[in-house]
Design an enzyme around this catalytic site. Structure first.
Site, mmCIF file in Angstrom:
data_model
loop_
_atom_site.group_PDB
_atom_site.id
_atom_site.type_symbol
_atom_site.label_atom_id
_atom_site.label_comp_id
_atom_site.label_asym_id
_atom_site.label_seq_id
_atom_site.Cartn_x
_atom_site.Cartn_y
_atom_site.Cartn_z
ATOM 1 N N ARG A 1 0.809 -1.224 0.000
ATOM 2 C CA ARG A 1 0.000 0.000 0.000
ATOM 3 C C ARG A 1 0.841 1.273 0.000
ATOM 4 O O ARG A 1 0.353 2.341 -0.305
ATOM 5 C CB ARG A 1 -0.931 0.006 1.213
ATOM 6 N N CYS B 1 0.436 25.851 37.033
ATOM 7 C CA CYS B 1 0.712 24.420 36.822
ATOM 8 C C CYS B 1 0.740 23.681 38.147
ATOM 9 O O CYS B 1 1.449 24.079 39.071
ATOM 10 C CB CYS B 1 2.056 24.263 36.102
ATOM 11 N N CYS C 1 4.519 22.353 38.895
ATOM 12 C CA CYS C 1 5.674 23.231 39.101
ATOM 13 C C CYS C 1 6.008 23.352 40.591
ATOM 14 O O CYS C 1 5.128 23.238 41.452
ATOM 15 C CB CYS C 1 5.385 24.622 38.517
ATOM 16 N N HIS D 1 9.130 23.716 33.743
ATOM 17 C CA HIS D 1 7.841 23.473 33.103
ATOM 18 C C HIS D 1 7.987 23.258 31.592
ATOM 19 O O HIS D 1 7.170 22.572 30.966
ATOM 20 C CB HIS D 1 6.935 24.683 33.362
ATOM 21 N N ASN E 1 3.006 9.331 29.613
ATOM 22 C CA ASN E 1 2.160 9.753 28.498
ATOM 23 C C ASN E 1 2.666 11.108 28.086
ATOM 24 O O ASN E 1 2.587 12.054 28.863
ATOM 25 C CB ASN E 1 0.696 9.915 28.922
ATOM 26 N N SER F 1 -2.273 15.479 30.537
ATOM 27 C CA SER F 1 -3.064 16.626 30.955
ATOM 28 C C SER F 1 -2.229 17.890 31.122
ATOM 29 O O SER F 1 -2.770 18.954 31.345
ATOM 30 C CB SER F 1 -3.754 16.286 32.277
ATOM 31 N N HIS G 1 4.108 19.954 31.569
ATOM 32 C CA HIS G 1 5.215 19.824 32.533
ATOM 33 C C HIS G 1 5.738 18.379 32.472
ATOM 34 O O HIS G 1 4.951 17.445 32.569
ATOM 35 C CB HIS G 1 4.722 20.164 33.942
ATOM 36 N N HIS H 1 6.506 14.885 33.069
ATOM 37 C CA HIS H 1 6.138 14.000 34.180
ATOM 38 C C HIS H 1 5.737 12.628 33.672
ATOM 39 O O HIS H 1 5.407 12.452 32.501
ATOM 40 C CB HIS H 1 4.981 14.593 34.987
ATOM 41 N N GLN I 1 4.147 8.561 35.350
ATOM 42 C CA GLN I 1 3.364 7.966 36.439
ATOM 43 C C GLN I 1 3.915 6.595 36.791
ATOM 44 O O GLN I 1 4.619 5.965 35.986
ATOM 45 C CB GLN I 1 1.902 7.821 36.019
ATOM 46 N N HIS J 1 8.990 -0.084 26.058
ATOM 47 C CA HIS J 1 8.260 0.104 24.796
ATOM 48 C C HIS J 1 7.972 1.579 24.613
ATOM 49 O O HIS J 1 7.603 2.261 25.572
ATOM 50 C CB HIS J 1 6.899 -0.615 24.837
ATOM 51 N N PHE K 1 -4.770 5.688 13.569
ATOM 52 C CA PHE K 1 -5.881 5.369 14.457
ATOM 53 C C PHE K 1 -6.015 3.861 14.554
ATOM 54 O O PHE K 1 -5.794 3.151 13.571
ATOM 55 C CB PHE K 1 -7.192 5.971 13.935
HETATM 56 P P1 H2U Z 1 -1.277 12.568 32.951
HETATM 57 O O1 H2U Z 1 -0.875 13.930 32.448
HETATM 58 O O2 H2U Z 1 -0.486 11.467 32.328
HETATM 59 O O3 H2U Z 1 -2.751 12.392 32.868
HETATM 60 O O4 H2U Z 1 -0.896 12.537 34.514
HETATM 61 C C1 H2U Z 1 -1.266 13.523 35.404
HETATM 62 C C2 H2U Z 1 -1.764 12.879 36.678
HETATM 63 O O5 H2U Z 1 -1.703 13.872 37.698
HETATM 64 C C3 H2U Z 1 -3.200 12.397 36.608
HETATM 65 O O6 H2U Z 1 -3.223 11.011 36.861
HETATM 66 C C4 H2U Z 1 -2.780 13.672 38.587
HETATM 67 C C5 H2U Z 1 -3.901 13.179 37.718
HETATM 68 O O7 H2U Z 1 -4.762 12.360 38.471
HETATM 69 N N1 H2U Z 1 -3.018 14.927 39.293
HETATM 70 C C6 H2U Z 1 -2.742 15.015 40.646
HETATM 71 O O8 H2U Z 1 -2.360 14.017 41.266
HETATM 72 N N2 H2U Z 1 -2.896 16.210 41.298
HETATM 73 C C7 H2U Z 1 -3.336 17.349 40.698
HETATM 74 O O9 H2U Z 1 -3.393 18.383 41.326
HETATM 75 C C8 H2U Z 1 -3.787 17.316 39.286
HETATM 76 C C9 H2U Z 1 -3.515 16.042 38.528
HETATM 77 ZN ZN ZN Z 2 4.862 23.180 35.493
#
Ligand code: H2U
Ligand code: ZN
Length: 342
Positions: free
Chosen positions: A28, A52, A55, A115, A155, A163, A166, A168, A170, A300, A314
């Protein structure tokens, strides 16, 4: 028949780590590369953002305040998906509505007080501090008697649902082995029983011999596009020396891991001149205290972008309902990635 004879044929490839198949349709892509370059608006982020929640010194949702941290910082997720105090309960095994309670812990790891940085922009000593924190967290959470799995991940980018820009990641630790680890354990164990060698050590040796899917390496680590990649620019990161978890890395290996993480993430950024989105994470053996000689530590990287800063793959339709499929082959993707690695 050798794998070369499949270059222009629709075919399936087997994922050694999961036993699952991916459909590849190289016919393709008439040209190996249908790239387009768009220069998306660059994000101009401040080094410190007073709004933030990651921060230093800022307040988080729920009222806690971050310390004035200067390197890395880890805290308990204020909205955890799992809780350590969940009381054990389960429905009857094999019942039609089977469920079981799950204990766990969720932490958030700030990679830097800045940040506006990403792993790609940080220097190797700063990334090494992140590696050290991952090791310490893996050891601490893995030592809890009820924890079986410690999943370290990141992520990166809004496209992946992150979200906050900054830098970060998990860490989720829980009492049951998640699906992906169950599959990988089964596959690695079966191979070890049959061959007496770790699956990924043999696979790495083969990839280093062939070279066509290797995209970057240093003395201790190799990064390659796996033969069975599903995401267009998926990558697998492996230590050369057999080790089961981050905890076994030597001092030099931790630094080499930081260096190859920088190499890969900044290479990704150069591919489409964009801060490259991805989900990444380490796969490590169960932390139940048993030995897992069949396991080989690896990470990964699953990036969604296909052709440009905005054109993504997708997982829909046939892929969602039947099996994953790709057009650009792993070898073509590796060639593109090799070009942008330094
Ligand atoms: P993601 O950007 O990968 O979603 O991770 C951000 C995480 O930060 C998310 O799991 C947590 C959210 O629950 N969080 C806090 O623990 N405290 C906060 O004040 C906002 C977000
Ligand atoms: Zn920040």
């Amino acid at each position: 028949m050798s794998i070369e004879s499949f270059t222009h044929l629709p075919h399936r490839r087997r994922n050694l780590l999961t036993g699952e198949w991916v459909l590849v349709s190289p016919q393709r892509t008439q040209r190996p590369w249908q790239g387009q370059t768009e220069t998306p608006p660059a994000d101009h982020l401040p080094a410190y953002d007073p709004t933030c929640y990651l921060c230093p010194g800022n307040a988080r949702a729920g009222g806690k305040q971050n310390p004035s941290y200067t390197s890395t910082f880890v805290f308990e997720n204020d909205f955890p998906a799992l809780r350590p105090d969940t009381s054990p309960q389960h429905t009857e095994r094999g019942s039609l509505l089977e469920a079981t309670s799950e204990r766990g812990m969720c932490r958030v790891v700030c990679f830097s007080p800045r940040h506006d940085l990403t792993l790609a922009d940080m220097d190797v000593p700063a990334i090494r501090a992140v590696v050290d924190l991952w090791v310490a967290q893996f050891e601490e959470l893995g030592a809890l008697p009820w924890v079986q799995s410690v999943q370290i991940f990141e992520n990166r980018g809004a496209m992946m649902g992150s979200s906050n820009p900054h830098p970060h990641g998990q860490i989720w630790a829980n009492e049951c082995l998640p699906n992906e680890l169950v599959k990988e354990l089964t596959q690695q164990r079966t191979y070890y029983q049959q061959h007496g060698r770790p699956l990924l050590i043999d696979y790495l040796e083969l990839e280093l011999e062939r070279g066509e899917r290797v995209v970057g390496q240093n003395e201790q680590f190799v990064v390659l596009v796996p033969f069975w990649a599903v995401w267009p620019f998926e990558a697998l990161l492996l230590p050369r020396r057999h080790c089961t978890s981050l905890a076994e890395l030597t001092d030099d290996e931790r630094t080499a891991l930081a260096a190859i993480l920088k190499q890969l993430t900044s290479g990704y950024n150069r591919l489409f001149q964009v801060s490259f989105p991805y989900s990444m994470g380490f796969h490590q053996p169960p932390t139940d205290g048993a030995a897992y000689p069949e396991w080989h530590l690896h990470a990964h990287f699953y990036p969604p972008l296909l052709r440009s800063a905005t054109v993504r793959k997708f997982m829909v339709g046939y892929e969602l309902l039947a099996q994953p499929q790709r057009d650009i082959t792993a070898e073509q993707a590796a060639e593109r990635l090799r070009d942008v690695m330094r």
